[in-house]
Design an enzyme around this catalytic site. Structure first.
Site, PDB file in Angstrom:
ATOM      1  N   CYS A   1       0.902  -1.174  -0.030  1.00 52.11           N
ATOM      2  CA  CYS A   1      -0.117   0.022   0.039  1.00 52.11           C
ATOM      3  C   CYS A   1       0.883   1.172  -0.103  1.00 52.11           C
ATOM      4  O   CYS A   1       2.162   1.352   0.610  1.00 52.11           O
ATOM      5  CB  CYS A   1      -0.986  -0.030   1.301  1.00 52.11           C
TER       6      CYS A   1
ATOM      7  N   ASP B   1       0.380   3.781   1.711  1.00 61.43           N
ATOM      8  CA  ASP B   1       0.122   4.405   3.222  1.00 61.43           C
ATOM      9  C   ASP B   1       1.662   4.455   3.439  1.00 61.43           C
ATOM     10  O   ASP B   1       2.498   3.812   3.573  1.00 61.43           O
ATOM     11  CB  ASP B   1      -0.330   3.200   4.223  1.00 61.43           C
TER      12      ASP B   1
ATOM     13  N   ARG C   1       2.770   5.117   6.396  1.00 68.39           N
ATOM     14  CA  ARG C   1       3.123   4.316   7.749  1.00 68.39           C
ATOM     15  C   ARG C   1       3.914   2.953   7.241  1.00 68.39           C
ATOM     16  O   ARG C   1       4.258   2.261   8.099  1.00 68.39           O
ATOM     17  CB  ARG C   1       2.003   4.245   8.585  1.00 68.39           C
TER      18      ARG C   1
ATOM     19  N   HIS D   1      -2.230  -4.025   4.986  1.00 64.85           N
ATOM     20  CA  HIS D   1      -2.034  -3.721   6.436  1.00 64.85           C
ATOM     21  C   HIS D   1      -3.318  -3.160   7.149  1.00 64.85           C
ATOM     22  O   HIS D   1      -4.200  -2.808   6.287  1.00 64.85           O
ATOM     23  CB  HIS D   1      -0.905  -2.316   6.478  1.00 64.85           C
TER      24      HIS D   1
ATOM     25  N   CYS E   1      -6.108  -0.014   6.808  1.00 69.78           N
ATOM     26  CA  CYS E   1      -5.794   0.707   5.630  1.00 69.78           C
ATOM     27  C   CYS E   1      -7.051   1.394   5.246  1.00 69.78           C
ATOM     28  O   CYS E   1      -8.208   1.153   5.156  1.00 69.78           O
ATOM     29  CB  CYS E   1      -5.821  -0.459   4.600  1.00 69.78           C
TER      30      CYS E   1
HETATM   31 CO    CO Z   1      -3.368   1.176   2.962  1.00 70.03          CO
END
Ligand code: CO
Length: 213
Positions: free
Chosen positions: A41, A43, A45, A97, A100
């Site tokens: 992803c 993302d 993080r 994750h 998400c």
């Molecule tokens: Co995500």
């Protein structure tokens, strides 16, 4: 955000790398030989190499919102073909994750503009597993389960790709792995999916072997 800091950090990083190995970048410039294609992803993080403790040159990476494998995505297709055909990666990891945002959006239908068509793939995952998901009353558990089921479906989607099947039948590689990163604990979890068995259930529909050139 002070962008000056970023470039200072870069200088510090170079110093750190060359301190232990003066020819570090000389070696890095010679080429890459990663064994893993990682699809994760976007993302912020979920930083691919960091969470695996891997170094530059060790993992070929593709990231998008909610780690999707969409067959009409030319970016994904190019990355996959290059990884499988030229880099000859031994493994493809699909890493989702928990928490998400893409998955959360798919759980709560609303008009999100440009994101709608992308999120539709996630809503399709929900539809494929609706009976299981709707039986879960705890919202957090349901959210977590959709994260896992999405990884499972994207593992299926990667085997549907011709480049992957061609390599798979010729060499037995790449092996497909489904993982989930838990942003709440930092732990990386192998879903231990039996991807080949799962694929055998849908082989009659997606197996390209008879026509692969
Ligand atoms: Co995500």
């Amino acid at each position: 955000m002070d962008f000056k800091t970023i470039f200072e950090n870069n200088c510090a990083w170079i110093a750190q790398k060359t301190e232990s190995d003066p020819s570090y970048f000389e070696k890095l410039a010679k080429g890459q030989n990663p064994e893993i294609l990682y699809i994760g992803c976007s993302d912020s993080r979920v930083t691919a190499e960091d969470l695996m403790g891997m170094q530059p040159g060790e993992v070929f990476i593709h990231r998008n919102v909610a780690n999707l494998v969409v067959s009409t995505d030319s970016n994904l297709n190019a990355v996959t073909q290059y990884a499988v055909q030229y880099l000859k990666v031994k493994h493809i990891v699909i890493c989702g994750h928990y928490e998400c945002g893409g998955i959360k959006a798919a759980l709560h239908p609303s008009d999100m503009g440009q994101l709608n068509s992308w999120l539709q793939t996630l809503r399709d995952v929900y539809r494929l597993h609706q009976a299981e998901l709707d039986a879960i009353t705890n919202e957090q558990v349901k959210f977590d389960r959709l994260v896992e089921l999405n990884v499972q479906e994207q593992c299926m989607n990667i085997i549907k790709i011709d480049h992957v099947q061609r390599a798979w039948y010729a060499t037995g590689f790449p092996r497909i792995h489904g993982w989930v990163f838990d942003v709440r604990t930092g732990r990386l979890k192998d879903l231990e999916l039996k991807v080949e068995e799962l694929f055998s259930e849908i082989r009659g529909i997606y197996d390209l072997k008879p026509n692969l050139t």
